[in-house]
Design a protein around this motif. Sequence first.
Motif, PDB file in Angstrom:
ATOM      1  N   LEU A   2      -1.762  10.018   3.961  1.00  0.00           N
ATOM      2  CA  LEU A   2      -1.921   8.963   5.095  1.00  0.00           C
ATOM      3  C   LEU A   2      -3.147   8.321   5.208  1.00  0.00           C
ATOM      4  CD1 LEU A   2       0.124  10.702   8.010  1.00  0.00           C
ATOM      5  CD2 LEU A   2       1.151   8.679   6.743  1.00  0.00           C
ATOM      6  N   TYR A   3      -4.404   9.059   5.067  1.00  0.00           N
ATOM      7  CA  TYR A   3      -5.524   8.237   5.216  1.00  0.00           C
ATOM      8  C   TYR A   3      -5.682   7.409   3.660  1.00  0.00           C
ATOM      9  CZ  TYR A   3     -10.656   7.894   4.793  1.00  0.00           C
ATOM     10  OH  TYR A   3     -11.975   7.462   4.813  1.00  0.00           O
ATOM     11  N   VAL A   4      -5.371   7.880   3.042  1.00  0.00           N
ATOM     12  CA  VAL A   4      -5.666   7.167   1.460  1.00  0.00           C
ATOM     13  C   VAL A   4      -4.431   6.066   1.398  1.00  0.00           C
ATOM     14  CG1 VAL A   4      -5.556   7.156  -1.003  1.00  0.00           C
ATOM     15  CG2 VAL A   4      -6.536   9.169   0.249  1.00  0.00           C
ATOM     16  N   PHE A   5      -3.291   6.213   1.886  1.00  0.00           N
ATOM     17  CA  PHE A   5      -2.242   5.266   1.826  1.00  0.00           C
ATOM     18  C   PHE A   5      -2.575   3.949   2.656  1.00  0.00           C
ATOM     19  CE2 PHE A   5       0.407   8.521  -0.460  1.00  0.00           C
ATOM     20  CZ  PHE A   5       0.151   7.872  -1.737  1.00  0.00           C
ATOM     21  N   SER A   6      -3.369   4.299   3.877  1.00  0.00           N
ATOM     22  CA  SER A   6      -3.586   3.393   4.760  1.00  0.00           C
ATOM     23  C   SER A   6      -4.782   2.623   4.622  1.00  0.00           C
ATOM     24  CB  SER A   6      -3.770   3.935   6.206  1.00  0.00           C
ATOM     25  OG  SER A   6      -4.758   4.813   6.189  1.00  0.00           O
ATOM     26  N   CYS A   7      -5.365   2.973   3.328  1.00  0.00           N
ATOM     27  CA  CYS A   7      -6.800   1.947   3.025  1.00  0.00           C
ATOM     28  C   CYS A   7      -6.750   0.615   2.998  1.00  0.00           C
ATOM     29  CB  CYS A   7      -7.310   2.617   1.636  1.00  0.00           C
ATOM     30  SG  CYS A   7      -8.545   1.743   0.903  1.00  0.00           S
ATOM     31  N   HIS A   8      -7.600  -0.204   3.427  1.00  0.00           N
ATOM     32  CA  HIS A   8      -7.935  -1.456   3.499  1.00  0.00           C
ATOM     33  C   HIS A   8      -7.896  -2.078   1.878  1.00  0.00           C
ATOM     34  CE1 HIS A   8      -9.377  -0.650   7.575  1.00  0.00           C
ATOM     35  NE2 HIS A   8      -9.090  -1.677   7.880  1.00  0.00           N
ATOM     36  N   SER A   9      -8.639  -1.605   1.093  1.00  0.00           N
ATOM     37  CA  SER A   9      -8.677  -1.871  -0.308  1.00  0.00           C
ATOM     38  C   SER A   9      -7.008  -1.789  -0.970  1.00  0.00           C
ATOM     39  CB  SER A   9      -9.443  -1.146  -1.015  1.00  0.00           C
ATOM     40  OG  SER A   9     -10.803  -1.579  -0.681  1.00  0.00           O
ATOM     41  N   LEU A  10      -6.336  -0.980  -0.596  1.00  0.00           N
ATOM     42  CA  LEU A  10      -4.992  -0.616  -1.076  1.00  0.00           C
ATOM     43  C   LEU A  10      -4.179  -1.749  -0.354  1.00  0.00           C
ATOM     44  CD1 LEU A  10      -3.243   1.127  -2.816  1.00  0.00           C
ATOM     45  CD2 LEU A  10      -2.632   2.389  -0.704  1.00  0.00           C
ATOM     46  N   ARG A  11      -4.541  -2.122   0.695  1.00  0.00           N
ATOM     47  CA  ARG A  11      -3.630  -3.154   1.605  1.00  0.00           C
ATOM     48  C   ARG A  11      -3.945  -4.456   0.815  1.00  0.00           C
ATOM     49  NH1 ARG A  11      -4.873  -5.888   7.051  1.00  0.00           N
ATOM     50  NH2 ARG A  11      -2.937  -6.724   7.592  1.00  0.00           N
ATOM     51  N   HIS A  12      -5.083  -4.766   0.188  1.00  0.00           N
ATOM     52  CA  HIS A  12      -5.287  -6.125  -0.708  1.00  0.00           C
ATOM     53  C   HIS A  12      -4.868  -5.906  -1.660  1.00  0.00           C
ATOM     54  CE1 HIS A  12      -7.897  -9.226  -2.252  1.00  0.00           C
ATOM     55  NE2 HIS A  12      -8.201  -8.302  -3.301  1.00  0.00           N
ATOM     56  N   LEU A  13      -4.649  -4.617  -2.411  1.00  0.00           N
ATOM     57  CA  LEU A  13      -4.301  -4.799  -3.853  1.00  0.00           C
ATOM     58  C   LEU A  13      -2.817  -4.945  -3.841  1.00  0.00           C
ATOM     59  CD1 LEU A  13      -5.045  -3.707  -6.605  1.00  0.00           C
ATOM     60  CD2 LEU A  13      -4.357  -1.766  -6.129  1.00  0.00           C
TER      61      LEU A  13
ATOM     62  N   PHE B 153       9.028 -10.904  -7.133  1.00  0.00           N
ATOM     63  CA  PHE B 153       7.914  -9.855  -7.095  1.00  0.00           C
ATOM     64  C   PHE B 153       7.018 -10.038  -5.975  1.00  0.00           C
ATOM     65  CE2 PHE B 153       4.032  -8.673  -9.379  1.00  0.00           C
ATOM     66  CZ  PHE B 153       4.091  -7.343  -9.429  1.00  0.00           C
ATOM     67  N   SER B 154       6.383 -11.152  -5.507  1.00  0.00           N
ATOM     68  CA  SER B 154       5.749 -11.501  -4.584  1.00  0.00           C
ATOM     69  C   SER B 154       6.444 -11.003  -3.101  1.00  0.00           C
ATOM     70  CB  SER B 154       5.324 -12.772  -4.481  1.00  0.00           C
ATOM     71  OG  SER B 154       6.281 -13.826  -4.085  1.00  0.00           O
ATOM     72  N   LYS B 155       7.761 -11.132  -3.076  1.00  0.00           N
ATOM     73  CA  LYS B 155       8.593 -10.679  -1.959  1.00  0.00           C
ATOM     74  C   LYS B 155       8.466  -9.180  -1.891  1.00  0.00           C
ATOM     75  CE  LYS B 155      11.843 -14.514  -1.367  1.00  0.00           C
ATOM     76  NZ  LYS B 155      13.060 -14.911  -1.640  1.00  0.00           N
ATOM     77  N   PHE B 156       8.546  -8.637  -3.001  1.00  0.00           N
ATOM     78  CA  PHE B 156       8.590  -7.074  -2.998  1.00  0.00           C
ATOM     79  C   PHE B 156       7.202  -6.708  -2.734  1.00  0.00           C
ATOM     80  CE2 PHE B 156       7.144  -3.323  -5.673  1.00  0.00           C
ATOM     81  CZ  PHE B 156       8.117  -2.383  -5.061  1.00  0.00           C
ATOM     82  N   ARG B 157       6.023  -7.355  -3.112  1.00  0.00           N
ATOM     83  CA  ARG B 157       4.661  -6.920  -2.886  1.00  0.00           C
ATOM     84  C   ARG B 157       4.690  -7.231  -1.290  1.00  0.00           C
ATOM     85  NH1 ARG B 157       0.247  -8.938  -7.018  1.00  0.00           N
ATOM     86  NH2 ARG B 157      -0.875  -7.956  -5.766  1.00  0.00           N
ATOM     87  N   PHE B 158       4.954  -8.273  -0.659  1.00  0.00           N
ATOM     88  CA  PHE B 158       5.012  -8.456   0.695  1.00  0.00           C
ATOM     89  C   PHE B 158       5.632  -7.372   1.413  1.00  0.00           C
ATOM     90  CE2 PHE B 158       7.628 -10.036   4.462  1.00  0.00           C
ATOM     91  CZ  PHE B 158       6.312 -10.067   5.333  1.00  0.00           C
ATOM     92  N   SER B 159       6.659  -6.750   0.813  1.00  0.00           N
ATOM     93  CA  SER B 159       7.397  -5.588   1.732  1.00  0.00           C
ATOM     94  C   SER B 159       6.540  -4.508   1.685  1.00  0.00           C
ATOM     95  CB  SER B 159       8.780  -5.421   1.406  1.00  0.00           C
ATOM     96  OG  SER B 159       9.028  -5.113  -0.162  1.00  0.00           O
ATOM     97  N   LEU B 160       6.044  -4.234   0.503  1.00  0.00           N
ATOM     98  CA  LEU B 160       4.837  -3.132   0.631  1.00  0.00           C
ATOM     99  C   LEU B 160       3.838  -3.337   1.493  1.00  0.00           C
ATOM    100  CD1 LEU B 160       4.599  -2.632  -3.391  1.00  0.00           C
ATOM    101  CD2 LEU B 160       5.777  -1.134  -1.767  1.00  0.00           C
ATOM    102  N   TRP B 161       3.171  -4.391   1.385  1.00  0.00           N
ATOM    103  CA  TRP B 161       2.162  -4.816   2.282  1.00  0.00           C
ATOM    104  C   TRP B 161       2.268  -4.710   3.892  1.00  0.00           C
ATOM    105  CZ3 TRP B 161       1.624  -8.846   5.650  1.00  0.00           C
ATOM    106  CH2 TRP B 161       0.265  -9.114   6.524  1.00  0.00           C
ATOM    107  N   GLU B 162       3.566  -5.078   4.115  1.00  0.00           N
ATOM    108  CA  GLU B 162       4.067  -5.198   5.457  1.00  0.00           C
ATOM    109  C   GLU B 162       4.216  -3.693   6.001  1.00  0.00           C
ATOM    110  OE1 GLU B 162       8.016  -6.675   6.228  1.00  0.00           O
ATOM    111  OE2 GLU B 162       7.309  -8.041   8.091  1.00  0.00           O
ATOM    112  N   GLY B 163       4.896  -2.857   5.375  1.00  0.00           N
ATOM    113  CA  GLY B 163       4.975  -1.409   5.529  1.00  0.00           C
ATOM    114  C   GLY B 163       3.641  -0.923   5.557  1.00  0.00           C
ATOM    115  N   GLN B 164       2.377  -1.035   4.642  1.00  0.00           N
ATOM    116  CA  GLN B 164       1.268  -0.549   4.556  1.00  0.00           C
ATOM    117  C   GLN B 164       0.389  -1.156   5.888  1.00  0.00           C
ATOM    118  OE1 GLN B 164      -2.031  -1.533   3.866  1.00  0.00           O
ATOM    119  NE2 GLN B 164      -2.905   0.372   3.114  1.00  0.00           N
ATOM    120  N   THR B 165       0.786  -2.558   6.093  1.00  0.00           N
ATOM    121  CA  THR B 165      -0.208  -2.799   7.239  1.00  0.00           C
ATOM    122  C   THR B 165       0.337  -1.984   8.560  1.00  0.00           C
ATOM    123  OG1 THR B 165       0.049  -5.022   6.438  1.00  0.00           O
ATOM    124  CG2 THR B 165      -0.078  -4.884   8.916  1.00  0.00           C
TER     125      THR B 165
END
Lengths: 591, 260, 277
Positions: C190-201, C214-226
């Motif tokens: 949880l600590y690693v997966f909640s990383c700010h750099s990962l959020r950017h990536l 593809f960007s929509k998929f990345r959005f859903s990853l970003w949204e969940g990771q947020t």
Amino acid sequence: MMSSTEHNYETKSYDVIVIGAGGAGLRAAIEASAQGASVALVTKSLLGKAHTVMAEGGMAAALGNLDAADGWVPHFKDSIRGGKYMNNWRMAQIHAEEAPERVKELELWGAVFDRTPDGRILQRAFGGHTYRRLAHVGDRTGLELIRTLQDKGIHSGIDVFMECTVTNLLEENGQVSGAFGYWRESGRFILFKGKSIVMASGGIGKAFEVTSNSWEYTGDGQAMAMAIGAELIDMEFLQFHPTGMVCPASVKGILVTEAVRGEGGKLTNALGERFMKNYDPERMELSTRDIVAKAIYAEVRDGRGSPNGGVFLDISHRGADYIKRKLPSMYHQFLELGDVDITKGPMEVGPTMHYTMGGIRVNPETQESPTVKGLFAAGECSGGMHGANRLGGNSLSDLIVFGRRAGLYAAEFAKQQTEMLPIDNEKVKGYAQALVEPFERKGTETPYPIHAELQHLMHTKVGIVREEKFLKEAIAELAVLRERAKKARVDGSRAYNPGWHLAHDLINMIDASEIVAKAALQREDSRGGHTRLDFNFSDDKVWRHRTSVASRATDGTLTVSYFDKPQMPKELVALFDKAEEKTAFETEGKF
Amino acid sequence: MMMIVSDAHTNRVANFHVFRGNPDENGEHIGEVVNYEVPLKPGWVVLDAIHWIQANKQPDLAVRWNCKAAKCGSCSAEINGLPSLMCKTRLDHMPADKPIIVKPMKTFPLIKDLVTDVSWNYEVNKKIQPFTPANSNVDTWRYFQQDADRVQEFRKCIECFICQDTCHVLRHHSKFDKFFGPRFMIRLAQLEFHPLDVADRLKFIKEEAGIGFCNITKCCTDRCPEQIRITDNGIIPLKERVVDRFYDPITMLLNKIGLG
Amino acid sequence: MAELNAAPVLKTQGFGITDRKDAWWWEQVFTIVVMGLFTIYATWAAAANAYFEVGPYFSPFYSPNLKAMFPEAFSWMSFSPAFLILWAPLGFRGTCYFYRRTYYRAIFNDPPACAVDKPKVGLLRWAADYTGETLFPFVLQNFHRYFMYAALVLVVFHWKHVWDSMFYKGQFGVGVGSLVILLDAVLLSLYVFSCHSLRHLLGGKLNNFMANIFSKFRFSLWEGQTVLNGQHWFYAWASLFTVGLCDLYIRLTAMGVIKDWNTWGIDWLTVLPATGH
């Protein structure tokens, strides 16, 4: 340090002087500058703090993004009907026609409106609008408007004078020549020489006890314009927004956006009854503001109010997520100031003084005063656009439509002037002397209690419902307050001195209040933002066709009379079918 | 349902220690703290008390305010040491027996009493390249709420400058010539994240706006009255974009060959 | 009305000067104590070069054990294999946006707490002139993402230890040690997966989320990771605690101080470690 009686002043020269940096002033300044004029934008506050930021629900423009049937005609008809047929028809037409372009222009300049699912500007339903028409950003649309214009304005070559109060307009033979005022920070005087002036100074709400208006709304523009010969129209029409906070007392009057009703909020009385069915069964909560405000007033008067003297407004059925997304400031406002979680239960709301329909009389095309050359007015300080009652959302669009026009024609007027008019230095010295005179007064009273009494007087006797007896009392009491205000003591220095500022603003508020009271006394009729208990009906034969007009006589007294409203051309009249008009009239008289 | 605001400890007299003073030639805050006894009413905020002092004790007490509804961001001050909006700080949530200290924002030069000179902020904003769309035909524009959300969070900013006041880079180190402060970091973020903006401000963000001076200690976020997540949603994403462009050799290489 | 004092309000008055009435120093004290204790313990445990595995359990401080994985390559090495690997988690935490906030406040006093004054002079200051993260060494914070890549690899090994801890000689079972290792793996993930750099990536670097599939998929990853990212501070502290706890549990078990309860019913001191690194 400067002595408090020093009269020296600095002088600046511009083609166009814009007074007020709300939506209308900023838009006017941007337009005038785009026309090549040199522009001074003078504001009592910091840039971006104008009362416009408090507008919440949205700006009405018939973009037709959700309802393709919408267009300028339905918007025009809604505005006229909402205004109880008292609007200047040409202004209402221009407004409906030009609002969509102005809204798109905001988007071009960086405004970020809420989006439709297909990526266009989202529009919401609002009281009195037939279609979903209000472009919006959650419940902070005014802030978006101001910030967009502010960020555009600072790159437009406009000179902005922040925290600088204009106290007097200057004229030569019926044409403006400049403006005089002081820096709030230092109290030093400043003279602006100018070829044309755009007044965009807002309303008069701070003359009332329960109001959603900010402190700047002291009627400066109205009073200054009248002092050089401009006229005010429709001043009896004040909009009491139906939903202001009522509890606790210290937040009484703070606006609860109409978007709460637009998003499905339900109004109920102490009996749990959705009382709007008794006043406007068709539109219910989405009726026009005058009707809802008077309905709430009547419910409370007849003993069906909430514990703190309002009624209940409930949006909690929309669910916490939706509320926090679409009404975030309302959620925080109630949680932090009122200890109420609106996602869980109802809020208590009641009417609050919100908007001045009347204002400086202008040419509907150019926004120029017909009586003072080179004086333009736009936004809330001008009159005619909204008639007897403004529809929610029509104010923000009014600002950008007529702000742009005022700036455009003010720049054109300035271009036609070959040189600045001369300034009468003796006159300016007189204004300076009048401003510092309060420091020499020896009275015991400061302006603050007089202001409080003025607010109470206007609230109780010239408020949401009026009667001849009380209006006459109010006019008499205003004269007494005026004498007291002229003697009010000012302590301290001229540097950032709120007591001194108020001493001056107070006279403007009393001027505006007197005209409201006199115009209200004259109009023996009830419609929109003017309700007379002793004339509790709409007199369509006589008063529907009359517009009140106020001016300052040569002896300084404020007088109110009326003129016949300009006739709407036949092709526009034909847009209104009779049955509809009948309903619009019938809504009156139920209170 | 309704919570009744308790009268029990709101109908009381509180001591307000209010700063009164004038600046010296450098804008330093020179003055004294004056005690005023104020009878409180239920639901009052600090600004109500300041208004009471003006009306009853000190008519020339300088305070900047406009809306008294937490929408204009004018009445920023330091209340019991914490930068706050006076119109949003409730008195019935404060200890009854201790004086309430009200001082002007420390970071900015004093004008008088509680009013400070925030004009530096307006000068900073002028340096930022405004919104720059690729085409000006708005009718063709399409972008979606998912993209708007990120931008709109920053556009909630009411420019109270409490973040600027709290930021130690400005407050203690006075890096006014090197660092734009949190308010303008989110102004920049909002422009950079706008789906239709085509201007490139990253070099500017690094070199002129001085994003490297931010050490993400997050006081801006902690004090923001609009609850904007300035650091997490604005500054850190911008820092990451600056890393992409100027520090990370792999991303720089990928960008160079068009795979970034 | 009474004048209480008549002194200028200076920008820097001295360490801890503030009108704040709350316990602003609490976080600073907490940080110094917890980070101090952890540093002392971790240094000692890493240097010990013993007691890092017992039965099916393996300490995260020594994971992955490169010396065991590549014995020939590291045959020259006499010191603890923990030092081959500890740079990664320490680098990740040291350049973490949350930890930066925390130690810049607590240790560098820049600022000690919001609106609290910092020391005028002395060791507790950043430097003679504050330069933020613009110069060496703090400019290296910009390489956080590389430590994040390493941390992602570590996460895989931590989950391998969870798996290993649940099998002894091919037989499935669970011990208290397995649960402690599981807790460590969950919180570290949880600590690693909640990383700010990962959020950017994942999606933060995009401006137009809805541009294509593809960007929509990345959005859903970003949204969940947020959502996770909002709790990054909690995972940072919690995972620091659980990783220490995990090593301590294994160490004490291996030393015979405590006895592990498990479904196999084995006392691990009687058998050799089961891991075959």
